[in-house]
Scaffold this active site. Sequence first.
Site, PDB file in Angstrom:
ATOM      1  N   TYR A 146       0.866  -1.206   0.049  1.00  0.00           N
ATOM      2  CA  TYR A 146      -0.145   0.074  -0.149  1.00  0.00           C
ATOM      3  C   TYR A 146       0.820   1.315   0.018  1.00  0.00           C
ATOM      4  O   TYR A 146       0.407   2.328  -0.581  1.00  0.00           O
ATOM      5  CB  TYR A 146      -0.945   0.035   1.241  1.00  0.00           C
ATOM      6  CG  TYR A 146      -2.228  -0.773   1.088  1.00  0.00           C
ATOM      7  CD1 TYR A 146      -2.401  -2.044   0.870  1.00  0.00           C
ATOM      8  CD2 TYR A 146      -3.595   0.065   1.385  1.00  0.00           C
ATOM      9  CE1 TYR A 146      -3.470  -2.598   0.797  1.00  0.00           C
ATOM     10  CE2 TYR A 146      -4.520  -0.757   1.234  1.00  0.00           C
ATOM     11  CZ  TYR A 146      -4.576  -1.926   1.007  1.00  0.00           C
ATOM     12  OH  TYR A 146      -5.812  -2.701   0.791  1.00  0.00           O
ATOM     13  N   LYS A 196       3.171 -15.854   3.534  1.00  0.00           N
ATOM     14  CA  LYS A 196       3.342 -16.412   2.539  1.00  0.00           C
ATOM     15  C   LYS A 196       4.865 -16.626   2.130  1.00  0.00           C
ATOM     16  O   LYS A 196       5.455 -16.238   1.084  1.00  0.00           O
ATOM     17  CB  LYS A 196       2.607 -15.652   1.526  1.00  0.00           C
ATOM     18  CG  LYS A 196       2.714 -16.169   0.044  1.00  0.00           C
ATOM     19  CD  LYS A 196       1.488 -17.397  -0.164  1.00  0.00           C
ATOM     20  CE  LYS A 196       1.776 -17.956  -1.480  1.00  0.00           C
ATOM     21  NZ  LYS A 196       0.977 -19.141  -1.827  1.00  0.00           N
ATOM     22  N   ASP A 228      -3.123 -18.374   1.845  1.00  0.00           N
ATOM     23  CA  ASP A 228      -4.098 -19.147   1.085  1.00  0.00           C
ATOM     24  C   ASP A 228      -4.831 -20.040   1.807  1.00  0.00           C
ATOM     25  O   ASP A 228      -5.927 -20.303   1.756  1.00  0.00           O
ATOM     26  CB  ASP A 228      -3.232 -19.394  -0.296  1.00  0.00           C
ATOM     27  CG  ASP A 228      -2.186 -20.351  -0.380  1.00  0.00           C
ATOM     28  OD1 ASP A 228      -1.773 -20.519   0.933  1.00  0.00           O
ATOM     29  OD2 ASP A 228      -1.789 -20.805  -1.116  1.00  0.00           O
ATOM     30  N   ASP A 252      -6.290  -6.828   4.204  1.00  0.00           N
ATOM     31  CA  ASP A 252      -7.623  -6.253   3.641  1.00  0.00           C
ATOM     32  C   ASP A 252      -8.314  -7.158   2.937  1.00  0.00           C
ATOM     33  O   ASP A 252      -9.703  -7.494   3.034  1.00  0.00           O
ATOM     34  CB  ASP A 252      -6.969  -5.585   2.345  1.00  0.00           C
ATOM     35  CG  ASP A 252      -7.961  -4.757   1.738  1.00  0.00           C
ATOM     36  OD1 ASP A 252      -8.930  -4.192   2.072  1.00  0.00           O
ATOM     37  OD2 ASP A 252      -8.011  -4.847   0.246  1.00  0.00           O
ATOM     38  N   ASP A 256     -12.128  -9.037   4.680  1.00  0.00           N
ATOM     39  CA  ASP A 256     -13.367  -8.765   3.824  1.00  0.00           C
ATOM     40  C   ASP A 256     -13.859 -10.383   3.888  1.00  0.00           C
ATOM     41  O   ASP A 256     -15.281 -10.535   3.876  1.00  0.00           O
ATOM     42  CB  ASP A 256     -13.099  -8.459   2.573  1.00  0.00           C
ATOM     43  CG  ASP A 256     -13.314  -7.011   2.011  1.00  0.00           C
ATOM     44  OD1 ASP A 256     -13.057  -6.238   3.168  1.00  0.00           O
ATOM     45  OD2 ASP A 256     -13.989  -6.539   1.209  1.00  0.00           O
TER      46      ASP A 256
HETATM   47  C1  IPM Z   1     -10.211  -1.119   3.929  1.00  0.00           C
HETATM   48  C2  IPM Z   1     -10.487  -0.767   2.473  1.00  0.00           C
HETATM   49  C3  IPM Z   1      -9.351   0.362   2.176  1.00  0.00           C
HETATM   50  C4  IPM Z   1      -8.093  -0.738   2.303  1.00  0.00           C
HETATM   51  C5  IPM Z   1      -9.515   0.965   0.852  1.00  0.00           C
HETATM   52  C6  IPM Z   1     -10.861   1.759   0.759  1.00  0.00           C
HETATM   53  C7  IPM Z   1      -8.441   2.040   0.728  1.00  0.00           C
HETATM   54  O1  IPM Z   1     -10.948  -1.476   1.726  1.00  0.00           O
HETATM   55  O2  IPM Z   1     -10.181  -0.474   4.957  1.00  0.00           O
HETATM   56  O3  IPM Z   1     -10.091  -2.340   3.929  1.00  0.00           O
HETATM   57  O4  IPM Z   1      -7.678  -1.155   1.111  1.00  0.00           O
HETATM   58  O5  IPM Z   1      -7.405  -0.526   3.176  1.00  0.00           O
HETATM   59 MG    MG Z   2     -10.704  -3.549   2.546  1.00  0.00          MG
END
Ligand code: IPM
Ligand code: MG
Length: 368
Positions: A146, A196, A228, A252, A256
């Site tokens: 990032y 990884k 993974d 990240d 999710d």
């Molecule tokens: C998160 C989001 C952010 C990230 C984006 C919006 C930049 O997906 O906070 O997980 O990738 O960190």
């Molecule tokens: Mg995210």
Amino acid sequence: MKEFKLAVLAGDGIGPEIMRQAEKVLKIVEDRNGVSFKLMHGLFGACAYFETGKAFPEETIQICDEADAILKGTIGLSHEEAKKIPVDEQPERGALLPLRKRYNTYANFRPVYLPKGLSHFSPLKPEIIGEGIDIMMVRELVGGVYFGAKQRGVDENGRRFVKETLEYNEDQIRNIQKVALDLAMKRKKVLHNIHKSNVLLSSVLWNEVLDEVSKDYPLVEVKHLLVDAAATALCLSPGQFDVMVMENMFGDILSDQGGGILGSLGLMPSACMGDDKAYYEPSHGSAPDIAGKNIANPYSMIGSVALMLEMSFKMEGEAKNIWHAMQSVFSNGFSTPDLTKAGANLKLIDTDAFGDMVGEALLKAPKA
Ligand code: IPM
Ligand code: MG
């Protein structure tokens, strides 16, 4: 009376409507606890860009500098709308990443928390959910690919190319690992290290540092898992996890997936901690498709308030009361349309009503 200064950055999309519910809860917390929250509202994200030409304008920076903690809503636009903003000022690059960098909020906590009362939202089978899921994902938030060097260009054959660098130094790695180990000590004393190292040199260093740091935590059992394989294990047997630690990009993606396990990212608040400042935000985006309809669930926003009370203001008891208040609304069979599949036997309420019900339940909780 204790006064806490809060920067309130409602942001874009559903941000303002879910932030309103968080503010309702803050008001009740004030009354019940004899504290006062000074709310300082600032523009942040696409709304800030359209108003001032900057996604993270100077005025908002000042508010955040002054604040004891930052409460952030959601940012971002639909794919098409985002094109109206120059790439560098798009809310993620122009506001969110600079916020993280400015306050060095390197430790991101994302609870994948599915108590029994919420299990009907999860796509997992009851036998996999068992007694419920309670994982804390600890994600490094200001390093890795990032924030590494980036380059775009055209090579000698006329082809466009891009380079993005995954960079970490040992201090960054050690800092986040200590945070995770400290947390593991307070919880079940098991830490899953997600890496990884069969491919990435960054993971080799990460694991080397963890071997050193974990010597200071002899009571914590450290388990190593490739990222993974971790993705698969999260679906098949999430109950084996308690605290998980990982670098930025892995976090990240896996967080999710954590939202997927819960049934929605709408059920995942988060805390982003630096040594001097912290900000709190839902883990999800601004959901432009449902913005302004008063149907978004404010759980992740109100949950972010709970995390803030616990982690920034040492109000653990009241934080627990907020979690329980939210869960009681769900376990009484209520839900907002955004979380609810057609045919589910739930009583649908809107965003405002959900906030009100959480407030009512909180008022009934014994004072912390
Ligand atoms: C998160 C989001 C952010 C990230 C984006 C919006 C930049 O997906 O906070 O997980 O990738 O960190
Ligand atoms: Mg995210």
